[in-house]
Design a protein around this motif. Sequence first.
Motif, PDB file in Angstrom:
ATOM      1  N   GLU A  32      -0.308   6.893  -7.377  1.00 44.78           N
ATOM      2  CA  GLU A  32      -1.711   7.223  -7.630  1.00 44.78           C
ATOM      3  C   GLU A  32      -1.853   8.717  -7.903  1.00 44.78           C
TER       4      GLU A  32
ATOM      5  N   SER B 223       2.120   1.577  -3.577  1.00 45.34           N
ATOM      6  CA  SER B 223       1.052   1.951  -4.505  1.00 45.34           C
ATOM      7  C   SER B 223       0.630   3.394  -4.328  1.00 45.34           C
ATOM      8  N   GLU B 224       0.626   3.871  -3.090  1.00 46.83           N
ATOM      9  CA  GLU B 224       0.189   5.233  -2.806  1.00 46.83           C
ATOM     10  C   GLU B 224       1.018   6.264  -3.574  1.00 46.83           C
TER      11      GLU B 224
ATOM     12  N   ARG C 113       0.819  -1.211   0.000  1.00 41.62           N
ATOM     13  CA  ARG C 113       0.000   0.000   0.000  1.00 41.62           C
ATOM     14  C   ARG C 113       0.855   1.264   0.000  1.00 41.62           C
TER      15      ARG C 113
END
Length: 255
Positions: free
Chosen positions: A255, A251-252, A248
């Motif tokens: 984005e 991925s953050e 996470r």
Amino acid sequence: MPAARNIAFVASDVPIAQDAMARLSALYGQHDPRDADVIVALGGDGFMLGTLHATQALAMPVYGMNRGTVGFLMNDYGEEGLIQRLEAAEETVINPLHMRAVARDGQVTEALAINEVSLLRAGPQAAQLRIWVDGILRMEDLVCDGALVCTPAGSTAYNYSAHGPILPIGSDALAITAVAAFRPRRWRGALVPNRAVVKIEVTDPDKRPVMADADSRSVANVVSVEIRSEPEVAHRMLFDPGHGLEERLISEQFE
């Protein structure tokens, strides 16, 4: 994790979380957290933080399912196959920060923070701060709306909104981040080892009052705040495979 025979469901006060707890308890049973193999927290990120704080003495793993808004610390909600999900879940262990805040009246408040310890201006004027790291003065005069120290787990929360760096979950570092820095204008913060002791002093508490906050536990009118990692406290969090904190955090950033 090993077989999760006994589950303790806890939920935030919002109706969607309470309804989920009733449905899941009917399907899988409900146990006291002290007798459970795992705690399943139903709510949002704030409720997850509160659950970790409330159950830290139990040394129990906590598996969150999102019945809130963002749900960065939570798994997707689902009622089917929960036992199998729990048994396949991957564990992440995080250590909180320890805050020791001294108020103008001399009162000392100690608290733990999983995400960050922040100092924020409490009046119309910017805060004026001085930063020490391991007893060495590193920032003589920081004029800003505030400053914070965060853990890797908390680096995507308030820290990221304040343009601080995202830290990999396994990194042995803490981030010091300014909130709306006025002077020095270009100072974006610093990274320090997670064993470092950070002390932030308020240099003009009469004219420029400051409050401190550790995961929503607030202290008004502080004059100094000492922040360090607390390795003696370990929070165990469970995530579905491939959806853990490390993934996470990576991925953050895309984005």
